[in-house]
Write a protein that holds these residues in place. Structure first.
Motif, PDB file in Angstrom:
ATOM      1  N   ASN A  22       0.765  -1.242  -0.024  1.00 27.57           N
ATOM      2  CA  ASN A  22      -0.065  -0.249  -0.171  1.00 27.57           C
ATOM      3  C   ASN A  22       0.842   1.155   0.052  1.00 27.57           C
ATOM      4  N   SER A  23       1.746   1.328  -0.977  1.00 26.39           N
ATOM      5  CA  SER A  23       2.687   2.634  -0.974  1.00 26.39           C
ATOM      6  C   SER A  23       1.955   3.273  -2.186  1.00 26.39           C
ATOM      7  N   THR A  24       1.800   4.671  -1.983  1.00 29.02           N
ATOM      8  CA  THR A  24       1.096   5.622  -3.012  1.00 29.02           C
ATOM      9  C   THR A  24       1.953   6.401  -3.468  1.00 29.02           C
ATOM     10  N   LEU A  25       1.906   6.556  -4.936  1.00 26.24           N
ATOM     11  CA  LEU A  25       2.486   7.640  -5.497  1.00 26.24           C
ATOM     12  C   LEU A  25       1.763   8.711  -5.881  1.00 26.24           C
ATOM     13  N   VAL A  26       2.121  10.017  -5.384  1.00 30.88           N
ATOM     14  CA  VAL A  26       1.218  11.228  -5.593  1.00 30.88           C
ATOM     15  C   VAL A  26       2.087  11.969  -6.639  1.00 30.88           C
ATOM     16  N   ILE A  27       1.420  12.309  -7.933  1.00 33.75           N
ATOM     17  CA  ILE A  27       2.101  13.004  -9.060  1.00 33.75           C
ATOM     18  C   ILE A  27       1.630  14.446  -8.557  1.00 33.75           C
ATOM     19  N   GLU A  51       1.650   4.691   2.534  1.00 31.48           N
ATOM     20  CA  GLU A  51       2.914   5.603   2.801  1.00 31.48           C
ATOM     21  C   GLU A  51       3.172   6.058   1.238  1.00 31.48           C
ATOM     22  N   VAL A  52       3.372   7.594   1.454  1.00 32.74           N
ATOM     23  CA  VAL A  52       3.177   8.388   0.262  1.00 32.74           C
ATOM     24  C   VAL A  52       4.538   8.706  -0.248  1.00 32.74           C
ATOM     25  N   THR A  53       4.607   8.397  -1.357  1.00 29.27           N
ATOM     26  CA  THR A  53       5.883   8.957  -2.432  1.00 29.27           C
ATOM     27  C   THR A  53       5.336   9.957  -3.431  1.00 29.27           C
ATOM     28  N   CYS A  54       6.115  10.940  -3.473  1.00 24.14           N
ATOM     29  CA  CYS A  54       5.397  12.141  -4.262  1.00 24.14           C
ATOM     30  C   CYS A  54       6.648  12.288  -5.726  1.00 24.14           C
ATOM     31  N   LEU A  55       5.921  12.274  -6.745  1.00 27.83           N
ATOM     32  CA  LEU A  55       6.838  12.495  -7.812  1.00 27.83           C
ATOM     33  C   LEU A  55       6.866  13.890  -8.290  1.00 27.83           C
ATOM     34  N   GLY A  73       3.540  14.020   6.061  1.00 26.25           N
ATOM     35  CA  GLY A  73       3.102  12.503   5.540  1.00 26.25           C
ATOM     36  C   GLY A  73       3.682  12.020   4.200  1.00 26.25           C
ATOM     37  N   VAL A  74       4.508  13.106   3.852  1.00 23.39           N
ATOM     38  CA  VAL A  74       5.426  12.574   2.774  1.00 23.39           C
ATOM     39  C   VAL A  74       6.659  11.760   3.128  1.00 23.39           C
ATOM     40  N   LYS A  75       6.953  10.569   2.593  1.00 24.12           N
ATOM     41  CA  LYS A  75       7.863   9.910   3.139  1.00 24.12           C
ATOM     42  C   LYS A  75       9.304   9.945   2.037  1.00 24.12           C
ATOM     43  N   LYS A  76       8.960  10.163   0.906  1.00 22.63           N
ATOM     44  CA  LYS A  76       9.967  10.105  -0.196  1.00 22.63           C
ATOM     45  C   LYS A  76       9.524  11.242  -1.420  1.00 22.63           C
ATOM     46  N   VAL A  77      10.355  11.758  -2.040  1.00 22.63           N
ATOM     47  CA  VAL A  77      10.137  12.485  -3.047  1.00 22.63           C
ATOM     48  C   VAL A  77      11.131  11.953  -3.940  1.00 22.63           C
ATOM     49  N   ILE A  78      10.446  11.842  -5.451  1.00 22.79           N
ATOM     50  CA  ILE A  78      11.363  11.387  -6.538  1.00 22.79           C
ATOM     51  C   ILE A  78      11.486  12.527  -7.567  1.00 22.79           C
ATOM     52  N   LEU A  79      12.635  12.965  -7.645  1.00 27.33           N
ATOM     53  CA  LEU A  79      12.736  14.045  -8.362  1.00 27.33           C
ATOM     54  C   LEU A  79      13.241  13.786  -9.993  1.00 27.33           C
TER      55      LEU A  79
END
Lengths: 335, 255
Positions: A22-27, A51-55, A73-79
């Motif tokens: 249940n990991s979620t990617l937020v665009i 768990e929230v990852t943002c792109l 709430g944001v655990k990781k950011v993909i740049l």
């Protein structure tokens, strides 16, 4: 004791659950300098899914990635910083999203239901061969979502059978995540071929205004056909400035050329849910109500006592708007 | 140059002016005995295609509709507006209830390939499911560029220059042909079909196909748990004067 077949099955299930942890990617939607507020509402929705990852994809957008990393709430950011993402074209972003999905195997991919999110999410979903879920207003569980159909006249609850859920979120239906308190790690996006020779961004003409942004404003004042012309909208701008409000419009006002179309509130325009919505010279067609009827308090100013807007208004006043609006502006300024 | 071959999508939906009623068993909305017409955004898509043909930019226009028998009326409307021929992809009414943009876009992309279309134009959203997905998904399946929410489409060299309605205003993009376009309200003002054109439309070719003819599986991807009425707003009150109104708003802390 498990039989070995059962054991393998159990292990497989556990593994599947782990992989789909249940990991979620937020665009994230942004303009290369700042995050667009509806992304914060989307992060709230996403947090309830896992768990929230943002792109963050764009051109010279490292600053935005840093901003997103601090959101609670944001655990990781993909740049992903590349000239190819200029104009945020879906033809360029989709391969990037697919590469991220391949590497991290998100269970949910979520974007705000804005012009940007609506443009990108279905393109990604088709590549993943999943049926996207548009403009959700509620989350029942990890696979059950609530959305409106028929211009907000019916509420549909649906259960997605797809492995990956591709979702767009109605910003006004979820609180904004706090912009501080998070400590997401920023990392570079997985490598992918960023070349896009199918489409090209040429330019933008954005309506400039000092007033708050329509979809996130606490107060919205909208004008309709009853405003009679574009100059008369000044009455609403004056009132809006006194109240710190954003100004919207009905389709009739937009079609008649009184104001630009990005001000349109309704089924095909923007959906707003401010604390106070003031409808001035708007009859209240189904399509307009779809965009504003979740406002906390609705005020209608209309000279036609039969106008359908009065059926949803908390306070209605049957009066000529050209008299009522200036009077209201006066009274509001006198604190 | 022979001009584009254009595929337009036409959905039959409950007329935009109808107040829909939710079925008591919460499985959907009442559609029987309710006025239907072409999705307003699709009318705009058809109009744009016809205008392209009138400007000699297009050579042929093919309209497609997926759904039950009555979709043929929708296709006849498109033919009367100036479409050349139509393809009806028929489904059982029961199957149609669970048909989604993913299924329609798979069918559209297959037809686009088969008919060697250069452009697919669909409405930006259907006013019943309000999904706003089909055009984007069709483009994706075809690996064509997409120009969504279009309010102006112009040919520039071999490409198309499209003005799009975005949240903050307008933007212009260029897309290579073949491409998928989705129409916004302000793209054009659709024409009314005249009686002679309605008569002529009856003679235009309309073929009926099935999703299986295109190898498309229309198994539902989503289960509709329920369809319900939205919460009803509490009746409000009429106030007599602006003064009273502002007082009430001040009391509520809204001003």
């Amino acid at each position: 004791m498990f039989s070995s077949a059962k054991k393998i099955n159990f292990l497989r299930q556990t593994l599947t659950t782990l992989c789909r942890n249940n990991s979620t990617l937020v665009i994230a939607e942004h303009n290369n300098q700042k995050l667009i507020p509806s992304t914060l509402n989307t992060i709230t929705a996403a947090s309830s899914l896992g768990e929230v990852t943002c792109l963050v994809a764009g051109t010279q957008c490292a600053q935005v990635a840093a901003e997103v990393a601090k959101v609670k709430g944001v655990k990781k950011v993909i740049l992903a910083d590349n000239e190819a993402y200029k104009g945020f074209l879906p033809e360029a972003l989709t391969p990037l999203l697919l590469a991220a999905q391949k590497q991290f195997k998100f269970s949910h991919i979520v974007a705000p239901a804005t012009a940007f999110g609506k443009n990108v999410a279905p393109r990604l979903a088709a590549k993943l061969d999943v049926s996207p879920i548009s403009d959700i207003i509620g989350i029942k569980d990890k696979e059950t979502f609530v959305r409106t159909i028929y211009a907000g006249n019916a509420i549909q609850t649906l259960k997605s059978k797809d492995d990956v859920k591709v979702i767009t979120v109605r910003g006004t239906a979820f609180e904004a995540a706090e912009v501080e308190g998070g400590a997401g790690a920023v990392e570079d996006a997985p490598a992918c071929d960023a070349k896009n020779d199918l489409s090209q961004f040429v330019g933008q003409e954005l309506s400039k205004s000092d007033r708050p942004e329509l979809t996130s404003a606490g107060t919205v004042i909208s004008g309709g056909r009853g405003m009679k012309n574009g100059e008369n909208f000044k009455l609403l701008y004056d009132l809006a400035d006194k109240m710190g409000a954003a100004v919207g419009a009905s389709r009739a006002a937009v079609d008649a050329g009184f104001v630009p179309n990005d001000m349109q509130v309704g089924q095909t325009g923007k959906i707003v849910a401010p604390d106070l919505y003031v409808a001035v010279g708007i009859s209240g067609a189904i399509q307009h109500l779809a965009g504003m009827k979740d406002s906390k308090v609705i005020v209608a100013i209309n000279k036609d006592p039969e106008a359908p807007i009065f059926q949803v208004a908390d306070y209605g006043i049957v009066q000529d708007l050209f008299k009522a609006v200036p009077e209201m502006t006066d009274l509001v300024s006198k604190k | 140059m022979s001009g584009f071959r254009i595929l337009v999508g036409c959905k039959r939906v409950i007329d935009y002016a109808v107040k829909v009623r939710v079925k008591p068993d919460k499985t959907g909305v009442v559609t029987e005995g309710v006025k239907h017409s072409m999705n307003p955004f699709d009318e705009i898509a058809v109009e744009e295609a016809v205008r392209m043909k009138e400007k000699k930019l297009a050579s042929e226009i093919i309209a497609v509709s997926c759904g039950p028998q009555q979709c043929q009326e929708t296709l006849r409307t498109a033919l009367a507006m100036g479409v050349d021929r139509a393809i009806h992809v028929i489904t059982e009414p029961k199957e149609y209830e669970s048909m989604q943009p993913i299924h329609v876009s798979k069918i559209l992309s297959k037809i686009a390939t088969e008919e060697k279309a250069d452009l697919v134009i669909v409405g930006k959203q259907a006013i019943d499911d309000d999904c706003n997905q089909t055009g984007q998904m069709t483009a994706s399946l075809l690996d064509w560029p997409q120009a969504t929410f279009a309010s102006k489409i112009e040919k520039s060299n071999g490409d198309l220059s499209v003005m799009r309605e975005i949240d903050g205003g307008l933007e212009t993009i260029k897309v290579k042909v073949p491409a998928v376009l989705t129409s916004d309200l302000r793209l054009n003002e659709p024409r009314y079909a005249t009686l002679p054109n309605i008569m002529k439309a009856k003679k235009k070719p309309l073929v009926t196909k099935k999703p299986s003819d295109y190898g498309v599986d229309i198994t539902p991807r989503q289960e509709i748990v329920s369809v319900e009425d939205p919460p009803v707003r509490q009746a409000g009150q009429k106030v007599e004067s602006v003064e009273e109104l502002v007082t009430k708003l001040k009391e509520a802390g809204l001003v």
